[in-house]
Every structure is written in C-alpha cells, then in structure tokens.
Design a protein around this motif. Structure first.
Motif, mmCIF file in Angstrom:
data_model
loop_
_atom_site.group_PDB
_atom_site.id
_atom_site.type_symbol
_atom_site.label_atom_id
_atom_site.label_comp_id
_atom_site.label_asym_id
_atom_site.label_seq_id
_atom_site.Cartn_x
_atom_site.Cartn_y
_atom_site.Cartn_z
ATOM 1 N N GLY A 247 46.734 67.656 26.971
ATOM 2 C CA GLY A 247 47.118 66.605 26.245
ATOM 3 C C GLY A 247 45.958 66.143 24.688
ATOM 4 N N SER A 248 44.290 66.416 25.346
ATOM 5 C CA SER A 248 43.292 65.880 25.225
ATOM 6 C C SER A 248 42.226 66.861 24.510
ATOM 7 C CB SER A 248 42.037 65.599 25.432
ATOM 8 O OG SER A 248 41.561 64.484 25.488
ATOM 9 N N THR A 249 41.644 66.197 22.687
ATOM 10 C CA THR A 249 41.183 66.717 21.677
ATOM 11 C C THR A 249 39.373 66.975 22.451
ATOM 12 O OG1 THR A 249 41.328 65.339 20.244
ATOM 13 C CG2 THR A 249 42.806 67.726 20.183
ATOM 14 N N SER A 250 39.235 66.051 23.172
ATOM 15 C CA SER A 250 38.234 65.077 23.870
ATOM 16 C C SER A 250 36.999 66.410 24.264
ATOM 17 C CB SER A 250 37.632 64.015 23.728
ATOM 18 O OG SER A 250 38.213 64.092 24.982
ATOM 19 N N THR A 251 38.742 67.468 25.246
ATOM 20 C CA THR A 251 37.740 68.462 26.318
ATOM 21 C C THR A 251 38.626 69.965 25.248
ATOM 22 O OG1 THR A 251 39.716 68.245 27.370
ATOM 23 C CG2 THR A 251 38.209 67.068 28.072
ATOM 24 N N PHE A 252 37.244 70.867 25.914
ATOM 25 C CA PHE A 252 38.149 72.630 26.098
ATOM 26 C C PHE A 252 37.343 72.849 26.834
ATOM 27 C CE2 PHE A 252 33.693 71.059 24.195
ATOM 28 C CZ PHE A 252 32.789 71.754 24.611
ATOM 29 N N TRP A 253 38.393 74.899 26.606
ATOM 30 C CA TRP A 253 38.050 75.727 27.092
ATOM 31 C C TRP A 253 36.966 76.449 26.479
ATOM 32 C CZ3 TRP A 253 40.346 80.914 25.856
ATOM 33 C CH2 TRP A 253 40.145 81.825 26.798
ATOM 34 N N HIS A 254 35.538 76.625 27.718
ATOM 35 C CA HIS A 254 34.483 77.787 26.679
ATOM 36 C C HIS A 254 34.487 78.586 27.956
ATOM 37 C CE1 HIS A 254 30.646 78.733 25.050
ATOM 38 N NE2 HIS A 254 30.902 77.227 24.486
ATOM 39 N N THR A 255 34.217 79.892 27.544
ATOM 40 C CA THR A 255 34.432 81.010 28.257
ATOM 41 C C THR A 255 32.766 81.286 28.731
ATOM 42 O OG1 THR A 255 33.567 82.759 26.264
ATOM 43 C CG2 THR A 255 35.945 82.498 27.486
ATOM 44 N N GLN A 256 32.437 81.803 30.056
ATOM 45 C CA GLN A 256 31.043 81.468 30.552
ATOM 46 C C GLN A 256 30.199 82.082 30.359
ATOM 47 O OE1 GLN A 256 31.235 83.911 34.342
ATOM 48 N NE2 GLN A 256 29.101 83.387 34.585
ATOM 49 N N TYR A 257 29.173 81.204 30.104
ATOM 50 C CA TYR A 257 27.364 81.512 29.546
ATOM 51 C C TYR A 257 26.841 81.279 30.678
ATOM 52 C CZ TYR A 257 27.566 76.631 28.112
ATOM 53 O OH TYR A 257 28.206 75.338 28.415
ATOM 54 N N THR A 258 26.928 80.620 31.613
ATOM 55 C CA THR A 258 25.869 80.215 32.596
ATOM 56 C C THR A 258 25.139 81.531 33.859
ATOM 57 O OG1 THR A 258 26.202 78.201 32.685
ATOM 58 C CG2 THR A 258 24.509 79.341 34.477
ATOM 59 N N GLY A 259 24.681 82.478 33.588
ATOM 60 C CA GLY A 259 24.574 83.140 34.610
ATOM 61 C C GLY A 259 24.776 84.733 34.110
ATOM 62 N N ALA A 260 25.371 84.409 33.190
ATOM 63 C CA ALA A 260 26.609 86.012 32.643
ATOM 64 C C ALA A 260 27.266 85.379 31.042
ATOM 65 C CB ALA A 260 27.943 86.726 33.746
ATOM 66 N N LYS A 261 27.618 86.041 30.381
ATOM 67 C CA LYS A 261 27.743 85.960 28.587
ATOM 68 C C LYS A 261 29.100 87.122 28.861
ATOM 69 C CE LYS A 261 24.001 83.157 26.555
ATOM 70 N NZ LYS A 261 23.020 83.609 25.887
ATOM 71 N N PRO A 262 29.909 86.964 29.321
ATOM 72 C CA PRO A 262 31.241 88.596 28.974
ATOM 73 C C PRO A 262 31.649 88.707 27.945
ATOM 74 C CG PRO A 262 32.265 86.481 30.582
ATOM 75 C CD PRO A 262 30.669 86.455 30.275
ATOM 76 N N GLU A 263 31.621 89.668 27.184
ATOM 77 C CA GLU A 263 32.354 89.985 26.102
ATOM 78 C C GLU A 263 33.723 89.797 25.297
ATOM 79 O OE1 GLU A 263 30.247 90.827 23.196
ATOM 80 O OE2 GLU A 263 28.081 90.320 24.171
ATOM 81 N N PRO A 264 34.249 88.971 24.385
ATOM 82 C CA PRO A 264 35.509 89.100 24.068
ATOM 83 C C PRO A 264 35.560 90.625 23.857
ATOM 84 C CG PRO A 264 34.479 88.666 22.105
ATOM 85 C CD PRO A 264 33.173 88.511 23.293
ATOM 86 N N PRO A 265 37.104 90.843 23.386
ATOM 87 C CA PRO A 265 38.414 89.414 23.816
ATOM 88 C C PRO A 265 38.042 88.667 24.802
ATOM 89 C CG PRO A 265 39.472 91.671 24.209
ATOM 90 C CD PRO A 265 38.006 92.032 23.885
ATOM 91 N N HIS A 266 39.033 87.447 24.564
ATOM 92 C CA HIS A 266 39.495 86.314 26.279
ATOM 93 C C HIS A 266 40.019 85.976 26.190
ATOM 94 C CE1 HIS A 266 34.893 87.071 27.244
ATOM 95 N NE2 HIS A 266 34.287 85.992 26.324
ATOM 96 N N GLU A 267 41.348 85.393 27.086
ATOM 97 C CA GLU A 267 42.591 85.482 26.830
ATOM 98 C C GLU A 267 42.739 84.178 28.146
ATOM 99 O OE1 GLU A 267 45.097 88.215 29.928
ATOM 100 O OE2 GLU A 267 44.225 89.566 27.454
ATOM 101 N N LEU A 268 43.318 83.666 27.720
ATOM 102 C CA LEU A 268 44.123 82.623 28.218
ATOM 103 C C LEU A 268 45.916 82.555 28.308
ATOM 104 C CD1 LEU A 268 43.448 79.561 29.642
ATOM 105 C CD2 LEU A 268 44.425 78.993 27.212
ATOM 106 N N VAL A 269 46.264 82.414 30.175
ATOM 107 C CA VAL A 269 47.432 82.876 30.281
ATOM 108 C C VAL A 269 48.457 81.681 30.676
ATOM 109 C CG1 VAL A 269 49.998 84.064 31.197
ATOM 110 C CG2 VAL A 269 47.845 85.450 30.318
ATOM 111 N N ILE A 270 50.050 81.285 30.315
ATOM 112 C CA ILE A 270 49.752 80.113 30.445
ATOM 113 C C ILE A 270 51.509 79.863 30.762
ATOM 114 C CG2 ILE A 270 50.336 77.120 30.186
ATOM 115 C CD1 ILE A 270 48.095 77.864 27.669
ATOM 116 N N ASP A 271 51.649 79.141 31.890
ATOM 117 C CA ASP A 271 53.449 78.909 32.477
ATOM 118 C C ASP A 271 53.719 78.009 32.006
ATOM 119 O OD1 ASP A 271 56.003 79.109 33.537
ATOM 120 O OD2 ASP A 271 54.706 79.238 35.718
ATOM 121 N N LEU A 272 54.877 78.048 31.168
ATOM 122 C CA LEU A 272 54.687 76.868 30.187
ATOM 123 C C LEU A 272 56.041 76.290 31.053
ATOM 124 C CD1 LEU A 272 56.285 78.222 27.199
ATOM 125 C CD2 LEU A 272 54.445 77.171 27.516
ATOM 126 N N GLY A 273 56.894 76.457 33.010
ATOM 127 C CA GLY A 273 57.233 75.933 33.253
ATOM 128 C C GLY A 273 58.892 76.629 33.348
#
Length: 611
Positions: free
Chosen positions: A494-520
């Motif tokens: 609910g906030s645009t001041s935070t964000f999901w970011h994929t890993q870049y410390t120690g490893a930088k996995p290549e895309p594609p990257h995905e997110l799966v959400i349960d809407l309930g």
C-alpha cells in the motif's frame, strides 16, 4: 538539522502517551468528551465535526480564519474527500504517557478513547450518554453545542503555515507533545527570531489536535543566567509526567557556540504549561549529547536517547525513578552510522526508533529500527518515507488512541535555512504492520479524533482497485534483504515509498524475475496497475512484462497480457479480457537499461468477486 560541519541536531522525539477515556473523576490522561467542530478554510489542521450547533471563530491551525458550518447533531463526521478510505495507523495499544484515573466518563461518548496505559491508574472507558454538549470550542472560542454520539473529525493540511487561535504563527519546532488533563500540549522551539540560537520554549494547548491556544513561554532567557548566554542553543524539548513526584520533567539538547558543548538539559514544573525550573545540564555517562528523545514505557520506566560521539552513535539510557538523571547506559545503537533526530514508539510489544542522517538543515532519508525490549537487540535500519522524507525531519510521533484504533502521526519540521522563521510543520499518518513502518505523503488528510481512524484520497480502495489487506506472498524468485529492504511484500504493502528489488548482494540472478500473489479469494480480474520505484533511480524498472491469472499456482496457461513499459515513473494501468482467478503472477522479462534487476513499488489489480 544543524551545522553540517559538525552534523548538528535536528530531529524530533517521540514519546508515547496513552489517552484515557472517561471524563468522570480527575483524569491525568483522559480524552475529553468531544470538541466543537469547525472547518478550517485556509489550509490548516481544522476540520468538520458533527455535533449540533454552529461554531465560528478565530484562526485555525494552518492559516486564515476558520468558520464552522452548521453541524448535524448525532450524525457521522465527514471531514474528508469524497470516497476517501479509512486507514489505520497501528494497534490500539500505545504505551507511555499519563495514567488515567478510573470511573465512567459522564457526558462522554462510549469508548471515546482507549483506557490509559500509563502507570498508576486503571483508566476506564467513558460511559455513553449525554454526548458532547458544550464540551469543546470551535476555533476562536465559540462553543459547539453537542448531540449524542458525535465524532470529532479534523482535516490536517500540509505545506502551509499553521496559526494559533489568536491568528499568530505557531512557534514550536523540534517539538514534543503530551496528552494530559484532557488536552494535548505541544511544546517546542521558538524560531521567530530567525536564528538557531535560543529564544524560548513555547507551549500550546488543544483538545482536538486542530485549534491551538498559546499558553505560555515555559522556558525563556530569564529562566536562568546560563540560558541568557548569547550563544546558547536549546533544542528538542520533550516532556513526560512523573507520577511519584507529581512533576512534569523535560529533557532537551543543551549547547553553545559551534555545538561544542553537546549536553543534555533537565527541567521540571508542577504544571505542564507552567514555568519550568532548571535542574541540571551535563554529558550523560561522560558522552556528548545532542539530538534527543524521551520515552516512558508502560511499566513506569523512562529512557533518554541522544546522539553521541559527535553524532556517530546513539546512546540509550535508563533514567532514575524521578526521571531527572541517568541511572545507567543500556546501549550504544548503530555505532558509526551518523544518525540523529531519534523518536521512539511502541505498539503490540515492538519498540520502534525513527532517526535521520546528520546532514545539517537539509532533509534526508530517515530510517527506523525495531526491538522487543529497550535493552534488547535492535534490528538494522530500514527506510521510511521517500529519499528526503518529503523534505522533513521528525520532531515527534503523536499516538492518537481512539475507540476503534490508534493512529500514529509523524510530526515533522520542514526546515527553511537560513529563513528559519518560515519553517513549516508536516504531519503524516504512519502505517504499522508488524515490525514494518510505512509513511506516504498527503497534501491533506482527515483524522477522526474520536475513533482514532484516518482517511485520505488515494490511501485505499477509492480508485477501483482491490484492497491489498488480505493478499499473501506465494513466491518470489529473488529479493534483496541485506543492503536494503527489497522484500517482495513491498510490492503490495500500500505504499509507493517502498519497493520489491531482486537480489544484488552476493549474487545478481538474471531475469526474468517473477512474483506470485494470493489475493485471498477468487475474482474476475480485468486490469492491473504497475507502479515503478519512486526514489529517482531506474534500477530494476521493468521493460517487458508478462501477467498471468489462475485459480492454481501450478497451472498458469498463457499470460492474459504481455507488453512493455516506458521509462516514466508514473503508474501504468493495463487492461485485459475478464479472467477469473485467485492467484496472479507478474514476470519482469527484462530491465529498461539491460541490468539484471527487477523492482516494483506497487502492484494493484481490479475486478469483481466470483460468486
């Protein structure tokens, strides 16, 4: 924010003050039955309250004259934008502050505030009944006649000057607030002389956090000969009440030329708005002491936290039983991190400390840490707000304990240097989710002082998208959790001041990257909205995407939509043929600059429940 060369002081403190509810008996921390409703016509903290009668009157907080329209007795206060949704600022459990003495509150609305959790008194919920007849005053003093069961709703407007009930600009920066004797008292620095040097500590009083009456300059250059020194600097006054000594105790930052003195100052008074007497100024445990905060826990113990070691460290102390001295140092937090402007709050057994970087008068990214005990292990610091905390620095966090919930208000200063007398106050609601703290910016928003609820246009489901409150993360292929808070759940918090970011410390996995959400629950979905990160960086912004909808996390079929986003930081809404499903899958196929990252500030979906 102070002299950049020495990382001066500037933050604000947060002291948790629980509010009692009844008006029966003598309440040290009770909430009044209600305040007369007025409408602030010139951006301020005015507001509209139902409750009968018409209130008119003087200047409202935030600007010009406030005129209250006719109130409708017994109805529900509106006070806000059409379609604004209700937000909650955390659990209805706030510690610290003044105890409330027991007894049913005559003439109050049932459950007007939560029972006080300060030590000493059992509190008590106000009994319903007569309502708010004559309980409060409109701006300028005209009483508002009350109907039974009326809420007090105020509108808080940011980015403008706030005036007191006499029409004069409020001078109370770097402030602390305390709720006692059925009112809030706002205590802070007088910057009207346009200088960082000491002029006075002022006190204002309000029954609705909207209309502020100037009470008294409670510390002046005449309080002691030392305060009359031409280079004296006094900042960040915070006040708590000591039940054993029946004294109000103030701690503050005491300094001199070039911030070289770096001490804490202690003052006491028999009344919250009376003349405070100097007790001492010193360096606690031999440490430098600059930006500070004061916190009373629900077990009666009090703590002092201040920037030490030339602002490199944060030193935490347990106070003596009378709150006027240090008993022992119980921690040195975030060593070498150059933090100032500490503020402490507690909810649901979790302690929060908010602080800022030391960048002089300039705003910066504020952060927060958490712990389950004051002398426990504190978490690493995480961001709150945007990269400049909306051009503010914290002065205080105000807990508004209502009959339904508690809202925590971030009270910040928007400093104007060198024109300090033109500095403004910015108040914003905080959202608490477990150990996570989120703050977004609103030009104006509404607070129901009675229930503790808040609302703002754009803060919830007023735009056709589904509420995110029941969503759960099923999976994310990657997230950064070491260098920053890039948790996948940030994409639907609910906030645009935070964000999901994929890993870049120690490893930088290549895309594609995905997110799966349960809407309930299952919905017939027709669109989704992608909001990229809002901090000015393009790292992880998605170029090509795929979006899936399904009732199973193992069978996705073909994407319901594919496409590409541009380089704009504006939210983009994508429509598609109505598709039923409980789960959604967002895939970032590549990044706009070809990097390995994916980042998402917010994902929203629109649709209707499947019957």
């Amino acid at each position: 924010m102070r002299l950049r060369a020495i990382h001066g002081t500037l933050a604000g403190v947060l002291v948790m003050l629980a509010f009692g509810c009844g008006q029966g008996g003598e309440s040290k921390d009770g909430k009044p039955a209600g305040s007369g409703g007025t409408t602030a016509e010139s951006g301020g903290v005015g507001g509209t309250s139902t409750g009968g009668g018409t209130s008119t009157g003087g200047a409202s907080t935030g600007g010009g004259t406030s005129t209250g329209g006719a109130s409708t007795g017994g109805g529900t206060s509106t006070g806000g934008s059409a379609g604004a949704s209700t937000g909650t600022g955390g659990a209805a459990d706030a510690s610290g502050g003044m105890p409330s003495s027991g007894g049913a509150g005559a003439g109050g609305t049932a459950g007007l505030g939560m029972a006080g959790r300060g030590r000493g008194g059992p509190g008590g919920m106000g009994a319903g009944g007569a309502g708010m007849a004559g309980a409060g005053t409109g701006a300028g003093g005209s009483p508002a006649a009350g109907g039974a069961g009326s809420d007090v709703v105020v509108t808080i407007t940011n980015g403008v000057f706030w005036n007191d009930t006499d029409g004069k600009r409020i001078e109370a920066h770097g402030a602390g607030l305390i709720h006692t004797n059925d009112a809030w008292y706002w205590i802070g620095e007088d910057k009207s002389a346009n200088s960082g040097n000491f002029k006075a500590v002022n006190c204002y009083r309000s029954t609705d956090l909207s209309h502020w009456e100037f009470r008294h300059a409670i510390i002046t250059q005449q309080t002691s000969t030392e305060l009359a020194a031409s280079d004296r600097i006094i900042e960040r006054p915070k006040v708590v009440y000591n039940e054993a000594t029946k004294k109000y105790v103030m701690w503050l930052h005491w300094d001199g030329a070039n911030y070289a003195t770096a001490e804490a100052g202690v003052f006491t008074s028999d009344t919250v708005d009376g003349d405070y007497q100097q007790v001492r100024h010193f360096q606690p445990n031999g440490n430098m002491s600059r930006d500070d905060t004061l916190f009373e826990d629900d077990d009666g113990k009090a703590y002092f936290l201040s920037a030490a070691n030339n602002n490199q460290d944060s030193a935490l102390y347990l106070l003596t039983d009378d709150y006027t001295n240090v008993s022992k140092q119980i921690g040195t937090l975030w060593k070498g991190s150059s933090r100032e402007a500490p503020a402490i709050m507690k909810t649901n057994g979790t302690y929060f400390i908010v602080n800022s970087a030391a960048t002089g008068w300039d705003s910066n990214q504020q952060k927060y840490g958490t712990a389950t005990a004051m002398d426990g292990t504190w978490s690493s610091l995480a961001n709150v707000g945007d990269g400049t905390t909306y051009d503010t620095q914290a002065a205080f966090v105000i807990p508004v304990v209502g009959s339904k919930t508690t809202t925590f208000i971030y009270a910040g200063d928007r400093w104007q240097d060198p024109d300090l007398k033109s500095s403004k106050y910015i108040w914003l609601p905080l959202k608490v989710n477990g150990t996570k703290l989120v703050m977004d910016y609103y030009d104006s928003w509404q607070l129901d002082v009675t229930t503790g609820e808040w609302s703002a246009a754009g803060a919830g489901n007023d735009d056709g998208f589904l509420p995110q409150t029941t969503w759960k993360l099923v999976s994310a292929d990657s997230e950064e959790t070491e260098a920053e808070d890039g948790s996948a759940t940030n994409a639907f918090d609910g906030s645009t001041s935070t964000f999901w970011h994929t890993q870049y410390t120690g490893a930088k996995p290549e895309p594609p990257h995905e997110l799966v959400i349960d809407l309930g629950a299952s919905y017939s979905l027709t669109s989704f909205r992608y909001t990229p990160r809002q901090d000015g960086s393009q790292n992880g912004m998605v170029k090509d995407y795929e979006f899936y909808v399904s009732d199973s996390t193992s069978t996705w079929g073909e994407p319901v939509k594919t496409g590409a986003f541009g380089t704009s930081t504006q939210a983009t809404t994508v429509t598609f043929t109505a598709t039923p499903g409980r789960y959604v899958r967002f895939r970032g196929m590549d990044e706009i600059n070809g990097k390995a990252y994916t980042s998402v500030a917010e994902l929203n979906v629109a649709g209707t429940p499947v019957q």
